[in-house]
Design a protein around this motif. Structure first.
Motif, PDB file in Angstrom:
ATOM      1  N   PRO A  87     103.762  -3.889  57.203  1.00 10.83           N
ATOM      2  CA  PRO A  87     102.664  -3.833  56.030  1.00 10.83           C
ATOM      3  C   PRO A  87     102.070  -2.143  55.997  1.00 10.83           C
ATOM      4  N   SER A  88     101.635  -1.871  54.806  1.00 10.45           N
ATOM      5  CA  SER A  88     101.341  -0.483  54.641  1.00 10.45           C
ATOM      6  C   SER A  88      99.872  -0.012  55.353  1.00 10.45           C
ATOM      7  N   GLU A  89      99.482   1.184  55.359  1.00 13.59           N
ATOM      8  CA  GLU A  89      98.294   1.439  56.222  1.00 13.59           C
ATOM      9  C   GLU A  89      97.201   0.950  55.504  1.00 13.59           C
ATOM     10  N   ASP A  90      97.203   0.985  54.245  1.00 16.20           N
ATOM     11  CA  ASP A  90      96.095   0.413  53.406  1.00 16.20           C
ATOM     12  C   ASP A  90      95.762  -1.148  53.699  1.00 16.20           C
ATOM     13  N   TYR A  91      96.888  -1.664  53.598  1.00 17.37           N
ATOM     14  CA  TYR A  91      96.693  -3.260  53.922  1.00 17.37           C
ATOM     15  C   TYR A  91      96.126  -3.426  55.421  1.00 17.37           C
ATOM     16  N   ALA A 131      94.268  -1.415  56.883  1.00 15.97           N
ATOM     17  CA  ALA A 131      92.764  -1.290  56.756  1.00 15.97           C
ATOM     18  C   ALA A 131      91.995  -2.238  56.298  1.00 15.97           C
ATOM     19  N   MET A 132      92.584  -3.033  55.163  1.00 18.72           N
ATOM     20  CA  MET A 132      91.497  -3.893  54.375  1.00 18.72           C
ATOM     21  C   MET A 132      91.792  -5.275  54.638  1.00 18.72           C
ATOM     22  N   VAL A 133      92.699  -5.707  55.570  1.00 17.09           N
ATOM     23  CA  VAL A 133      93.172  -6.997  55.737  1.00 17.09           C
ATOM     24  C   VAL A 133      91.903  -7.540  56.539  1.00 17.09           C
ATOM     25  N   LEU A 134      91.509  -6.925  57.584  1.00 10.78           N
ATOM     26  CA  LEU A 134      90.458  -7.771  58.454  1.00 10.78           C
ATOM     27  C   LEU A 134      89.061  -7.193  58.374  1.00 10.78           C
ATOM     28  N   ALA A 135      88.943  -6.203  57.456  1.00  8.89           N
ATOM     29  CA  ALA A 135      87.750  -5.620  57.095  1.00  8.89           C
ATOM     30  C   ALA A 135      86.566  -6.577  56.540  1.00  8.89           C
ATOM     31  N   GLY A 136      85.389  -6.217  57.255  1.00  9.86           N
ATOM     32  CA  GLY A 136      84.249  -7.374  56.842  1.00  9.86           C
ATOM     33  C   GLY A 136      84.383  -8.371  57.553  1.00  9.86           C
TER      34      GLY A 136
END
Length: 263
Positions: free
Chosen positions: A70-74, A76-81
């Motif tokens: 996966p990309s770095e953006d993915y 950073a956001m997949v487990l965020a929150g």
């Protein structure tokens, strides 16, 4: 090929595929993963069945197509929150999936190794049987060679005996030939000597082949045909005396003397 936790590549769980996964992969709730080619083909049918364990995959999230890099953006956001316990739970399940794949690969490799060992033992058994069969054939051939050598030696012995007998016969033949030649030469010499020697008085008997001594024969009788007395013939001549009469006759008379008839 054995996998470890440090390996970063999974293998497709589809039978007879076993390729390294890259790009996208299909992950199932039964902890199996498949390459994009076989996952797309197998899970397009309904109901979906896991090709590895034949489990039914009817849930909405029982089959997930995921990106392996996966990309770095993915990231950073997949487990965020999410709460830390949720993050740890997700991480633990992901690690468990990976551990299961490593364990499954190890079991598969052990199974392959056991099959290879079984095949190796079977091949060794077959090879041992073949070697024993070859040894038996070789021993039989050696025995046959020994027997053939004995037969050959016997034939050689018989051949030598026959050769010796033949040589002895040839020597006897040469000796007899020499005797025959000497006797023939002697007979030829004797025949030449007999022709040179004057013959003794006698006659040759053609029936027996023996020369007999001549014995005096009585004078043949004369019979007069007429009273003139000048024409007289022999009355008879004996078979053996015909020749001896001329050889052993009475003393020669004068030609002019007339024969008179005894009364």
């Amino acid at each position: 090929m054995t996998m470890s936790l440090c390996d970063d590549t999974l293998l497709c769980n589809f039978p007879k595929c076993r390729t390294k996964l890259n790009g996208f992969a299909w992950v199932t709730a039964c902890s199996h993963v498949f390459c994009d080619q076989h996952g797309s083909g197998e899970f397009s049918r309904s109901p979906a069945i896991c090709p590895a364990c034949s489990s039914a995959l009817s849930g909405k999230l029982d089959i997930v197509r995921t990106e392996l890099s996966p990309s770095e953006d993915y990231k950073a956001m997949v487990l965020a929150g999410l709460r830390p316990d949720v993050v740890l739970d997700i991480s633990a399940r992901a690690l468990a999936f990976w551990s299961y794949q490593v364990h499954q690969e190890r079991m598969y490799q052990e199974y392959s190794l056991s099959r290879a060992e079984a095949q190796l033992k079977q091949m060794e058994k077959v090879l041992t049987q073949q070697n024993q069969s070859r040894e038996l054939e070789l021993s039989a051939m050696r025995g046959e060679i020994v027997s053939l050598k004995k037969v050959m030696e016997e034939y050689k012995r018989k051949y030598s005996e026959v050769s010796e007998r033949l040589m002895e016969r040839n020597r006897q033949y040469q000796k007899l030939q020499g005797l025959y030649d000497s006797l023939r030469l002697r007979n030829m010499v004797v025949g030449v000597g007999d022709r040179d020697t004057p013959p003794h008085p006698g006659h040759y008997d053609f029936s027996t082949g023996v020369v007999r001594q001549a014995t005096p024969q009585k004078s043949p009788q004369f019979l007069s045909v007429n009273h003139a007395g000048d024409s007289r013939f022999f009355s008879c001549l004996e078979a053996d005396g015909a020749k001896t009469f001329f050889q052993f006759s009475s003393p020669t008379r004068d030609k002019g003397r007339a024969f008179t008839k005894k009364h």
